[in-house]
Design an enzyme around this catalytic site. Structure first.
Site, PDB file in Angstrom:
ATOM      1  N   THR A   1       0.771  -1.227  -0.114  1.00  0.00           N
ATOM      2  CA  THR A   1       0.072   0.154   0.002  1.00  0.00           C
ATOM      3  C   THR A   1       0.799   1.403   0.167  1.00  0.00           C
ATOM      4  O   THR A   1       2.234   1.241   0.322  1.00  0.00           O
ATOM      5  CB  THR A   1      -0.762   0.002   1.176  1.00  0.00           C
ATOM      6  OG1 THR A   1      -0.261   0.072   2.373  1.00  0.00           O
ATOM      7  CG2 THR A   1      -1.871  -1.133   1.003  1.00  0.00           C
ATOM      8  N   MET A   2       0.322   2.441   0.074  1.00  0.00           N
ATOM      9  CA  MET A   2       0.955   3.619  -0.006  1.00  0.00           C
ATOM     10  C   MET A   2       1.665   3.781   1.278  1.00  0.00           C
ATOM     11  O   MET A   2       1.012   3.777   2.227  1.00  0.00           O
ATOM     12  CB  MET A   2      -0.072   4.863  -0.553  1.00  0.00           C
ATOM     13  CG  MET A   2      -0.510   4.701  -1.806  1.00  0.00           C
ATOM     14  SD  MET A   2      -1.466   6.153  -2.082  1.00  0.00           S
ATOM     15  CE  MET A   2      -0.283   7.532  -2.588  1.00  0.00           C
TER      16      MET A   2
ATOM     17  N   LYS B   1       7.923   1.019  -0.288  1.00  0.00           N
ATOM     18  CA  LYS B   1       8.288   0.403  -1.787  1.00  0.00           C
ATOM     19  C   LYS B   1       9.456   1.071  -2.339  1.00  0.00           C
ATOM     20  O   LYS B   1      10.371   0.455  -2.883  1.00  0.00           O
ATOM     21  CB  LYS B   1       7.129   0.293  -2.634  1.00  0.00           C
ATOM     22  CG  LYS B   1       5.790  -0.465  -2.041  1.00  0.00           C
ATOM     23  CD  LYS B   1       4.726  -0.471  -3.104  1.00  0.00           C
ATOM     24  CE  LYS B   1       4.116   0.771  -3.520  1.00  0.00           C
ATOM     25  NZ  LYS B   1       3.648   1.686  -2.067  1.00  0.00           N
TER      26      LYS B   1
ATOM     27  N   ASP C   1       9.684   1.617 -10.802  1.00  0.00           N
ATOM     28  CA  ASP C   1       8.755   2.026  -9.673  1.00  0.00           C
ATOM     29  C   ASP C   1       7.389   2.379 -10.316  1.00  0.00           C
ATOM     30  O   ASP C   1       7.260   2.365 -11.581  1.00  0.00           O
ATOM     31  CB  ASP C   1       9.388   3.386  -9.295  1.00  0.00           C
ATOM     32  CG  ASP C   1       8.882   3.672  -7.858  1.00  0.00           C
ATOM     33  OD1 ASP C   1       8.525   2.948  -7.245  1.00  0.00           O
ATOM     34  OD2 ASP C   1       8.996   4.936  -7.630  1.00  0.00           O
ATOM     35  N   GLU C   2       6.374   2.621  -9.457  1.00  0.00           N
ATOM     36  CA  GLU C   2       5.073   2.611  -9.850  1.00  0.00           C
ATOM     37  C   GLU C   2       4.494   1.787 -10.864  1.00  0.00           C
ATOM     38  O   GLU C   2       3.958   2.195 -11.891  1.00  0.00           O
ATOM     39  CB  GLU C   2       4.970   4.266 -10.378  1.00  0.00           C
ATOM     40  CG  GLU C   2       5.333   5.232  -9.373  1.00  0.00           C
ATOM     41  CD  GLU C   2       4.487   5.506  -7.893  1.00  0.00           C
ATOM     42  OE1 GLU C   2       3.631   4.582  -7.818  1.00  0.00           O
ATOM     43  OE2 GLU C   2       4.664   6.195  -7.162  1.00  0.00           O
ATOM     44  N   ALA C   3       4.775   0.397 -10.737  1.00  0.00           N
ATOM     45  CA  ALA C   3       4.699  -0.627 -11.860  1.00  0.00           C
ATOM     46  C   ALA C   3       3.124  -0.713 -12.165  1.00  0.00           C
ATOM     47  O   ALA C   3       2.801  -1.104 -13.112  1.00  0.00           O
ATOM     48  CB  ALA C   3       5.261  -1.757 -11.562  1.00  0.00           C
ATOM     49  N   GLN C   4       2.139  -0.103 -11.157  1.00  0.00           N
ATOM     50  CA  GLN C   4       0.845  -0.341 -11.477  1.00  0.00           C
ATOM     51  C   GLN C   4       0.350   0.610 -12.496  1.00  0.00           C
ATOM     52  O   GLN C   4      -0.585   0.159 -13.088  1.00  0.00           O
ATOM     53  CB  GLN C   4      -0.119   0.232 -10.111  1.00  0.00           C
ATOM     54  CG  GLN C   4      -0.056   1.562  -9.959  1.00  0.00           C
ATOM     55  CD  GLN C   4       1.209   2.081  -8.939  1.00  0.00           C
ATOM     56  OE1 GLN C   4       1.959   1.227  -8.830  1.00  0.00           O
ATOM     57  NE2 GLN C   4       1.141   3.252  -8.514  1.00  0.00           N
TER      58      GLN C   4
ATOM     59  N   CYS D   1      -1.898  -0.719   9.665  1.00  0.00           N
ATOM     60  CA  CYS D   1      -2.902   0.260  10.084  1.00  0.00           C
ATOM     61  C   CYS D   1      -2.911   0.902  11.312  1.00  0.00           C
ATOM     62  O   CYS D   1      -2.247   0.272  12.114  1.00  0.00           O
ATOM     63  CB  CYS D   1      -4.266  -0.349   9.749  1.00  0.00           C
ATOM     64  SG  CYS D   1      -5.546   0.781  10.021  1.00  0.00           S
TER      65      CYS D   1
ATOM     66  N   CYS E   1      -6.574  -0.950   7.031  1.00  0.00           N
ATOM     67  CA  CYS E   1      -6.993  -2.367   6.797  1.00  0.00           C
ATOM     68  C   CYS E   1      -8.587  -2.137   6.193  1.00  0.00           C
ATOM     69  O   CYS E   1      -9.058  -1.150   6.274  1.00  0.00           O
ATOM     70  CB  CYS E   1      -6.821  -2.894   8.056  1.00  0.00           C
ATOM     71  SG  CYS E   1      -8.178  -2.324   9.406  1.00  0.00           S
TER      72      CYS E   1
END
Length: 208
Positions: free
Chosen positions: A13-14, A18, A92-95, A150, A187
């Site tokens: 997640t952000m 990563k 990076d930012e592969a999404q 979270c 979460c």
């Protein structure tokens, strides 16, 4: 002996560090004299320069990936420019990659035996898979989750989009670039409860 590379997908997640992990990996490669290249989709417009920057302040120069970039050809060009085969590609930012671009990376791994590590989000603010992430889940050799916690102590899985008041946003374009001012990682339970709380609050009669 044939080179045997792998296509990796490391997702989280952000705020799960990563990008910091990517930059640390690049630093380690550099220290060990390994050949590598960093890449990033240009859709992330937070940086005016072609750099990958972590929230903790470290950064490294990278190559831009445009919407129409053929990553197989780009990798070949980078190798030719370097005068040797690049062993590792860090993305990076592969999404934000298109499915065909992920396929191009897989072809690069299979044809040349190089390694490609993609870092990115799994889902958007509505918990739907991004195109690039979906394809990576389908064909990556190795998939690793970068976990974060979270505020309630559970594992974060939702990249919730928020407005200026801190309320969660449920409608809008899939891609909206932003940081802590626009997103919060939570979460599933907190995501659900916050949305229920907002719905109940908005349903209350207006008190004059």
């Amino acid at each position: 002996m044939d080179r045997k590379g792998k296509l990796y997908f490391r997702y989280g997640t952000m705020g799960s560090a990563k990008t910091a992990l990517l930059l640390t990996t690049a630093y380690n490669f550099e220290e060990r004299g390994m050949r590598y290249a960093c890449l990033k989709p240009v859709i992330d417009t937070r940086e005016e320069r072609n750099v990958i920057r972590s929230r903790i302040g470290i950064e490294r120069e990278c190559g831009w990936i445009m919407a129409d970039t053929d990553l197989y050809i780009l990798a070949q060009q980078l190798c030719e420019k370097a005068g040797c085969l690049i062993d590792w590609f860090l993305v990076d930012e592969a999404q934000f990659l298109a499915a065909e671009q992920v396929d191009q990376l897989a072809r690069l791994v299979d044809d040349y035996g190089v390694n490609v590590i993609c870092y990115g989000l799994r889902t958007d603010f509505r918990t739907h898979l991004f195109e690039g992430s979906r394809r990576l889940f389908e064909i990556a050799d190795t998939i690793d989750e970068i976990k974060s916690t979270c505020s309630c102590g559970r594992k974060t899985i939702v990249n919730a989009r928020i407005d200026a008041s801190g309320d969660m946003v449920e409608e809008g374009a899939q891609v909206e670039i932003g940081g802590d001012d626009k997103y919060i990682a939570v979460c599933r339970n907190c995501w659900r409860n916050k949305r229920i709380e907002q719905a109940q609050r908005n349903a209350l009669p207006f008190d004059v």
